[in-house]
Scaffold this active site. Structure first.
Site: not given
Length: 362
Positions: A230, A238, A247, A273
């Site tokens: 993770d 973000n 991304d 993620e």
């Protein structure tokens, strides 16, 4: 069938027999009979076959009638050698073409029947000699007939050849279409099993393959390990840099995992993620080392975002099993290890003790 060829062949036979009647000064009443037999009858036979529900059966019957008519003339003229030959061989060839070897028997049966009736009507005589002019006509007629048969055979072979070539071409095109469809199906199947952003396998593929890999390792006596990964503080990436930056980070991690994994490993985007790597035949210690390599390489590879470089870390949980285990259970153990890695400061690898005992029965 073959109306034009048959009509011309009968015209040649008519001229041959008419010359014999004329040169031998036989009864002039034979001329109308010749015209009926060799000029009118072929057209009637054509109409009969054309109007029949089974034209092939009717045409074969017409050919047998030809044999009977030829037998009548052979006996009626006293078995002249060349006339007997051309009539007998032509009707035999005709029926042989349509019926094969049984056609020979049909031709002979028709000839014998015609000879018997002709002999009974006109009397049995044996007059084999014919004028040289009639001989020339007879030889010419049978030669032209054989050439005509050869030409018809050639034409049909050409049609058959082109039909077979067309069939081969159609088969090749069909095989090509089948292969293209197969490749398209494989491509669509692969796309259905892939994450569109990273190109890694997705959760669907993992669900289909993990149980298979567990069972295979168990049969071989090998362990199987999972590395659940993770990204640390991914929400902040973000929020601070935008989803495009997120991304790029996910794609960078996917590239690192793919580069550092073996061909036999299964690298999946588990969701959002999170990533999961299936390591068949890998024990706990080797799986921990692999997870640590993932962590170290990714931490040391900044992600270029706009005009800056973004450093992101990951946490990983490792679980290993040497026994048959439900896929969800093994994933749960890896998730527990990942949770510990997150709780103890992130950017680290935590592993569960390997599962070696048999599962407890309820």
């Amino acid at each position: 069938m073959n109306r034009r060829n048959r009509s011309w062949s009968f015209v040649a036979v008519f001229l041959t027999l008419a010359s014999h009647v004329w040169l031998e000064q036989l009864s002039p009443w034979l001329y109308p009979a010749l015209a009926l037999s060799f000029l009118l009858w072929p057209q009637l036979a054509y109409l009969r076959a054309r109007q029949s529900e089974n034209s092939m059966h009717s045409e074969i019957n017409n050919l047998v009638i030809d044999s009977v008519i030829f037998g009548l003339w052979i006996a009626g003229l006293g078995f002249p050698v060349w006339i007997t030959f051309i009539l007998a061989i032509s009707t035999t060839i005709n029926l042989m073409v349509f019926r094969g070897p049984p056609g020979v028997l049909h031709a002979l049966g028709g000839l014998v029947a015609g000879i018997v009736f002709g002999g009974l009507y006109a009397g049995f005589r044996f007059l084999p000699d014919i004028h040289w002019f009639t001989t020339v006509l007879a030889v010419t007629s049978i030669s032209l007939y054989l050439l005509l048969v050869g030409y018809v055979s050639f034409s049909r072979n050409q049609v058959l050849y082109h039909a077979r070539e067309q069939q081969r071409l159609t088969e090749r095109e069909l095989k090509q279409q089948i292969e293209e469809n197969r490749q398209l199906q494989e491509k669509l199947q692969d796309q259905a099993n892939r994450d569109p952003l990273t190109g890694l396998y997705n959760r669907r593929y993992l669900d289909d393959s993990l149980q298979r890999e567990i069972s295979r390792c168990l049969r071989q006596g090998d362990p199987l390990s999972l590395v659940l990964i993770d990204l640390d503080h991914f929400k902040a990436v973000n929020d601070d840099h935008g989803h495009n930056a997120g991304d790029l980070v996910i794609s960078q991690l996917a590239l690192a995992l793919t580069t550092l994994s073996r061909a036999s490993d299964i690298v999946c985007r588990f969701g959002g993620e999170e990533f999961l790597v299936v390591l068949p035949g890998t024990g706990l210690e080797a799986a921990e080392a692999r997870a640590e390599e993932y962590r170290r390489v990714f931490e040391g590879t900044p992600v270029p975002v706009d005009n800056a470089s973004l450093s992101v870390t990951l946490s990983a949980g490792v679980a290993c099993s040497y026994r048959e285990i439900a896929p969800d259970e093994l994933i749960r153990y890896a998730d527990q290890a990942l949770y510990q890695a997150k709780e103890t400061g992130r950017n680290r690898v935590v592993s569960q003790a390997p599962l070696t005992d048999e599962p407890q029965m309820a």
